[in-house]
Design an enzyme around this catalytic site. Structure first.
Site, PDB file in Angstrom:
ATOM      1  N   PRO A 128      31.540  55.145  56.493  1.00 54.09           N
ATOM      2  CA  PRO A 128      31.542  54.540  57.527  1.00 54.09           C
ATOM      3  C   PRO A 128      32.970  54.947  58.577  1.00 54.09           C
ATOM      4  O   PRO A 128      33.148  54.707  60.064  1.00 54.09           O
ATOM      5  CB  PRO A 128      31.935  52.742  57.058  1.00 54.09           C
ATOM      6  CG  PRO A 128      31.169  53.525  56.507  1.00 54.09           C
ATOM      7  CD  PRO A 128      31.476  55.075  55.665  1.00 54.09           C
ATOM      8  N   ASP A 242      32.662  75.455  56.942  1.00 52.18           N
ATOM      9  CA  ASP A 242      33.138  76.400  57.654  1.00 52.18           C
ATOM     10  C   ASP A 242      31.308  77.563  57.606  1.00 52.18           C
ATOM     11  O   ASP A 242      31.343  77.861  58.361  1.00 52.18           O
ATOM     12  CB  ASP A 242      33.942  77.749  57.593  1.00 52.18           C
ATOM     13  CG  ASP A 242      35.552  77.267  57.487  1.00 52.18           C
ATOM     14  OD1 ASP A 242      35.523  76.453  58.351  1.00 52.18           O
ATOM     15  OD2 ASP A 242      36.352  77.227  56.517  1.00 52.18           O
ATOM     16  N   ILE A 343      13.146  72.558  84.930  1.00 52.55           N
ATOM     17  CA  ILE A 343      12.825  73.530  84.920  1.00 52.55           C
ATOM     18  C   ILE A 343      10.879  73.419  85.080  1.00 52.55           C
ATOM     19  O   ILE A 343       9.798  73.130  85.823  1.00 52.55           O
ATOM     20  CB  ILE A 343      12.423  74.670  84.999  1.00 52.55           C
ATOM     21  CG1 ILE A 343      14.270  75.250  85.926  1.00 52.55           C
ATOM     22  CG2 ILE A 343      11.004  76.520  85.370  1.00 52.55           C
ATOM     23  CD1 ILE A 343      14.588  76.128  84.756  1.00 52.55           C
ATOM     24  N   GLY A 345      10.010  70.313  84.964  1.00 51.85           N
ATOM     25  CA  GLY A 345       9.788  68.635  86.090  1.00 51.85           C
ATOM     26  C   GLY A 345       9.030  67.666  85.044  1.00 51.85           C
ATOM     27  O   GLY A 345       9.534  67.396  84.158  1.00 51.85           O
ATOM     28  N   GLU A 369      28.611  68.731  61.567  1.00 55.68           N
ATOM     29  CA  GLU A 369      29.083  69.625  60.876  1.00 55.68           C
ATOM     30  C   GLU A 369      30.398  69.860  62.070  1.00 55.68           C
ATOM     31  O   GLU A 369      31.610  70.788  61.761  1.00 55.68           O
ATOM     32  CB  GLU A 369      28.831  70.398  60.881  1.00 55.68           C
ATOM     33  CG  GLU A 369      27.326  70.135  59.266  1.00 55.68           C
ATOM     34  CD  GLU A 369      26.604  71.133  58.813  1.00 55.68           C
ATOM     35  OE1 GLU A 369      27.290  72.762  58.465  1.00 55.68           O
ATOM     36  OE2 GLU A 369      25.340  71.042  58.913  1.00 55.68           O
ATOM     37  N   SER A 372      32.429  69.207  69.128  1.00 52.53           N
ATOM     38  CA  SER A 372      32.492  70.380  70.187  1.00 52.53           C
ATOM     39  C   SER A 372      34.082  70.406  70.096  1.00 52.53           C
ATOM     40  O   SER A 372      34.933  71.109  70.038  1.00 52.53           O
ATOM     41  CB  SER A 372      32.024  70.343  70.786  1.00 52.53           C
ATOM     42  OG  SER A 372      30.840  70.948  70.797  1.00 52.53           O
ATOM     43  N   GLU A 373      34.491  69.232  70.056  1.00 55.05           N
ATOM     44  CA  GLU A 373      35.975  68.215  70.161  1.00 55.05           C
ATOM     45  C   GLU A 373      37.230  69.228  69.265  1.00 55.05           C
ATOM     46  O   GLU A 373      38.434  70.151  69.331  1.00 55.05           O
ATOM     47  CB  GLU A 373      36.431  67.313  70.067  1.00 55.05           C
ATOM     48  CG  GLU A 373      35.833  66.971  71.488  1.00 55.05           C
ATOM     49  CD  GLU A 373      34.839  66.818  71.969  1.00 55.05           C
ATOM     50  OE1 GLU A 373      33.675  66.710  70.747  1.00 55.05           O
ATOM     51  OE2 GLU A 373      34.739  66.079  72.868  1.00 55.05           O
TER      52      GLU A 373
END
Ligand code: COS
Length: 387
Positions: A128, A242, A343, A345, A369, A372-373
């Site tokens: 947590p 990894d 696209i 819609g 996992e 992005s940072e």
């Protein structure tokens, strides 16, 4: 550079595609809506070797290489991301760590059970209060006076497959106060006393992949279930991630490809102002960018998988390639699914088509996992040598 696949790689790709299109794609929306765990399909995939693709046959797997794993993951994810999440945890997060660091007995007992589809596996690192800062865990394992077992207490959260897992690779502190070097890894049997399941997570996407909290109260883990040596747990966790990140990169490629393929068909068929919408330049620009991002993501993912295969032969590392693949593929999947909804819609927003599901499912690939940072941090640390 040789971009051709081997016969074995083509064969597993075709087996996975066939199963994914015939058995998974038709039920994906139903499982997404109900949030039910697709146990029957997962068991069948295990019998086909898809739950232990890189696991040697003697431990119940298909004995193939990391590129084969990536190709199969892409096919499954293109049909349903939730199935591929379960597949990736079994293959990468569970089997991989035990294969690399486990004893013969551990491989025969635990890897075999998961790789053959007999049981489901999980991996428990997050707590947590600790996510990206994984070494800040509180779960504690104390060795008994006679050395026969460890007593484990603590809570783990966001455990993929937690509600159904029979065995879990768990990380806990055996030596407090020294950070990452005080972490050890254990193999947990969820049927033993002291193991409890907590709340399940209601999620935006990958809804058929079950996720929950787990808790240990005076859980007795036999010393034989220590994975690797005491204090090696954090390195095992990072090494496993990894490998896991190649799985998530493949998953992102699969989701992105499904959204791209559906969009390509749509822009040829759908007409506006008397023409197929694919003949408008604004649509063409989107298609071109989607295709470039999809191919870039695919190539980085296959490079990471190939590098992992080479590393197994020559002892090198593949973490940077895995992080680059996950970063680029997950952001490509998010961007491509976003454009695909746009696209399409109104139909992109409707549950009558799978675009909105692809869009919801893609988001998790930028989070789990390693966000992005975190991937950017790992890549930049590797490039600059700075921390
Ligand atoms: N493979 C093997 N060992 C590794 C490694 C890797 N990929 N990455 C780090 N290590 C080792 C380091 O070499 C170091 O060992 P030494 O103390 O012997 O030098 C140790 O692990 C600690 O590494 P580091 O100091 O870099 O740890 P940090 O606390 O700075 O954390 C990050 C590094 C942030 C990269 C790591 O905590 C991470 O990946 N966090 C994200 C966790 C995550 O993905 N959570 C999702 C859970 S699964 S859904």
């Amino acid at each position: 550079m040789d971009f051709r696949f081997t016969d074995d790689q083509l064969s597993i790709q075709s087996i996975a595609r066939d199963f994914a299109q015939k058995r998974i794609a038709p039920v994906a929306a139903k499982f997404d809506q109900s949030g039910e765990f697709p146990l029957e399909n997962i068991q069948e995939m295990g019998q086909m070797g898809l739950m232990g693709i890189e696991v040697p046959a003697e431990y119940g797997g298909a004995g193939m290489d990391p590129v084969s794993y990536a190709l199969a993951m892409i096919e499954v994810a293109a049909a349903d991301a939730a199935h591929s999440t379960i597949m990736s945890v079994n293959n990468s997060l569970f089997c991989n760590g035990i294969l690399t660091h486990g004893s013969e007995e551990q491989k025969h007992t635990y890897v075999k059970a998961i790789a053959s589809g007999e049981a489901i596996g999980a991996y428990a690192l997050t707590e947590p209060q600790s996510g990206s800062d994984a070494s800040n865990m509180h779960t504690r394992a104390v060795k008994s006076a006679d050395g026969s077992h460890y007593v484990i207490n603590g809570k783990k959260s966001w455990i993929t497959s937690g509600p159904v897992a029979r065995y879990i690779v768990l990380f806990a502190i055996t030596k407090p106060g020294i950070g990452a070097r005080g972490v050890s890894a254990f193999i947990i049997d969820t049927e033993a006393e002291g193991f409890h399941r907590g709340k399940t997570e209601p999620k935006l996407g990958i809804r058929a992949s079950a996720t929950c909290e787990i808790e240990f109260t005076d859980y007795k883990c036999p010393t034989a279930n220590l994975l690797g040596n005491e204090g090696e747990g954090f390195k095992i966790a990072m090494g496993v991630l990894d490998a896991g990140r190649i799985g998530i990169a493949s998953q992102a490629v699969g989701i992105a490809r499904a959204a791209y393929d559906a969009t390509l068909e749509w822009v040829r068929e759908r007409k506006a102002f008397g023409q197929p919408i694919g003949s408008f330049q604004m649509t063409q620009a989107k298609i071109a960018d989607m295709k470039c991002k999809l191919d870039a993501a695919t190539l980085l993912t296959l490079r990471a998988a190939w590098t992992k295969g080479e590393a197994a032969k020559n002892g090198g590392r593949f973490g940077a390639e895995a992080s680059m693949a996950k970063l680029v593929a997950s952001e490509a999947a998010m961007w491509i699914t976003h454009q695909a909804v746009q696209i399409h819609g109104g139909m992109g927003y409707s549950k009558e088509m799978p675009l909105e599901r692809y869009f919801r499912d893609a988001k998790i690939t930028e989070i789990y996992e390693g966000t992005s940072e975190i991937q950017r941090m790992v890549i930049a640390r590797g490039e600059t040598g700075l921390r």
